[in-house]
Write a protein that holds these residues in place. Structure first.
Motif, short mmCIF file in Angstrom:
data_model
loop_
_atom_site.label_atom_id
_atom_site.label_comp_id
_atom_site.label_asym_id
_atom_site.label_seq_id
_atom_site.Cartn_x
_atom_site.Cartn_y
_atom_site.Cartn_z
N PHE A 61 0.89 -1.46 -0.44
CA PHE A 61 0.15 0.12 0.08
C PHE A 61 1.13 1.68 0.15
O PHE A 61 0.69 1.90 -0.50
CB PHE A 61 -0.77 0.11 1.06
N GLU A 62 1.82 1.00 0.22
CA GLU A 62 3.21 2.19 0.34
C GLU A 62 2.73 3.27 -0.87
O GLU A 62 2.74 2.69 -2.09
CB GLU A 62 4.49 1.46 0.01
N GLY A 63 2.96 4.42 -0.99
CA GLY A 63 2.20 5.35 -1.62
C GLY A 63 0.96 5.96 -1.81
O GLY A 63 0.74 6.41 -3.17
N HIS A 64 0.41 5.17 -0.97
CA HIS A 64 -1.24 5.63 -1.22
C HIS A 64 -1.42 6.23 -0.20
O HIS A 64 -0.53 5.58 1.23
CB HIS A 64 -2.30 4.72 -1.53
N GLU A 65 -2.72 6.38 -0.50
CA GLU A 65 -3.74 7.40 0.85
C GLU A 65 -4.45 5.56 1.81
O GLU A 65 -5.07 4.95 0.70
CB GLU A 65 -4.55 8.32 1.17
N VAL A 66 -4.51 5.45 2.45
CA VAL A 66 -4.62 3.93 3.38
C VAL A 66 -5.42 4.22 4.41
O VAL A 66 -5.72 4.89 5.39
CB VAL A 66 -3.05 2.60 3.38
N VAL A 67 -7.10 4.12 4.34
CA VAL A 67 -7.59 3.74 5.59
C VAL A 67 -8.09 2.34 6.08
O VAL A 67 -8.58 1.67 5.29
CB VAL A 67 -9.20 5.05 5.47
N PHE A 68 -7.68 2.05 7.45
CA PHE A 68 -7.70 0.38 7.70
C PHE A 68 -9.30 0.78 8.52
O PHE A 68 -10.01 1.96 9.51
CB PHE A 68 -6.42 0.18 7.96
N MET A 69 -10.00 -0.72 7.89
CA MET A 69 -10.99 -1.14 8.93
C MET A 69 -11.73 -1.92 9.23
O MET A 69 -10.77 -3.41 8.75
CB MET A 69 -12.37 -0.49 8.05
N VAL A 109 -13.86 1.86 12.97
CA VAL A 109 -14.34 0.35 13.61
C VAL A 109 -16.25 -0.17 13.40
O VAL A 109 -16.49 1.19 13.03
CB VAL A 109 -14.08 0.25 15.08
N VAL A 110 -16.00 -1.12 13.12
CA VAL A 110 -17.62 -1.45 12.94
C VAL A 110 -17.88 -3.04 13.53
O VAL A 110 -16.64 -3.11 14.40
CB VAL A 110 -17.53 -1.88 11.23
N PRO A 111 -18.72 -2.47 13.70
CA PRO A 111 -19.57 -4.08 15.26
C PRO A 111 -19.20 -5.41 14.07
O PRO A 111 -18.95 -5.41 12.54
CB PRO A 111 -20.82 -3.65 14.21
#
Length: 147
Positions: free
Chosen positions: A23-31, A48-50
């Motif tokens: 994912f390097e070089g990219h905007e990453v959002v973790f869930m 965070v999700v249920p």
């Protein structure tokens, strides 16, 4: 490129973290499903999700609504998941929004693709297996994330 990386707890989360160098070089959002996992991806936005599974349809609805809300807000270019339920939900919602998606089936599935992976085949842009024997015309093998 903005990536939304989704995984539930346990091995799914560990395998997603192993993909992080790509994912390097990219905007990453973790869930994920555990608030405590935010510390494993410090420096990145974390949602965070249920947690949910097919045995609890009411909780599943809550997860669907939460994942939908986050995808709408994040507006990712691609959704990548290692499973399970929250990732599959993300793949389905991603398809509805026209977002490219990738399902990476768990390395624990040695003899067959997981049930969620089989469903994801109908929605995901790309499906990956971590076992060469499970590769087919529509399922790609490129190695495994735990080696």
């Amino acid at each position: 490129m903005k990536i939304l990386a989704i995984a539930s707890a346990g091995g799914h989360w560990i395998q997603l973290l192993r993909l992080q160098p790509s994912f390097e070089g990219h905007e990453v959002v973790f869930m994920s499903t555990k608030t405590s996992f935010a510390s494993t991806v410090s420096g990145y936005k974390f949602l965070v999700v249920p947690d949910a599974n097919r045995k609890n349809p009411f909780k599943m609805l809550s997860t669907v609504l939460s994942v939908f809300k986050h995808i709408k807000a994040v507006k990712p270019h691609i959704i990548i998941t290692t499973g399970a339920a929250p990732g599959l939900i993300g793949i389905v919602i991603g398809k509805l929004f026209g977002i490219k998606t990738a399902w990476v089936d768990s390395i624990a599935n040695v003899q067959t693709i997981s049930m969620s992976g089989k469903i994801a085949r109908y929605f995901a842009t790309k499906i990956y297996t971590q076992w060469p024997d499970l590769a087919t015309k529509g399922t790609i093998y490129r190695g495994n994330v735990l080696s």
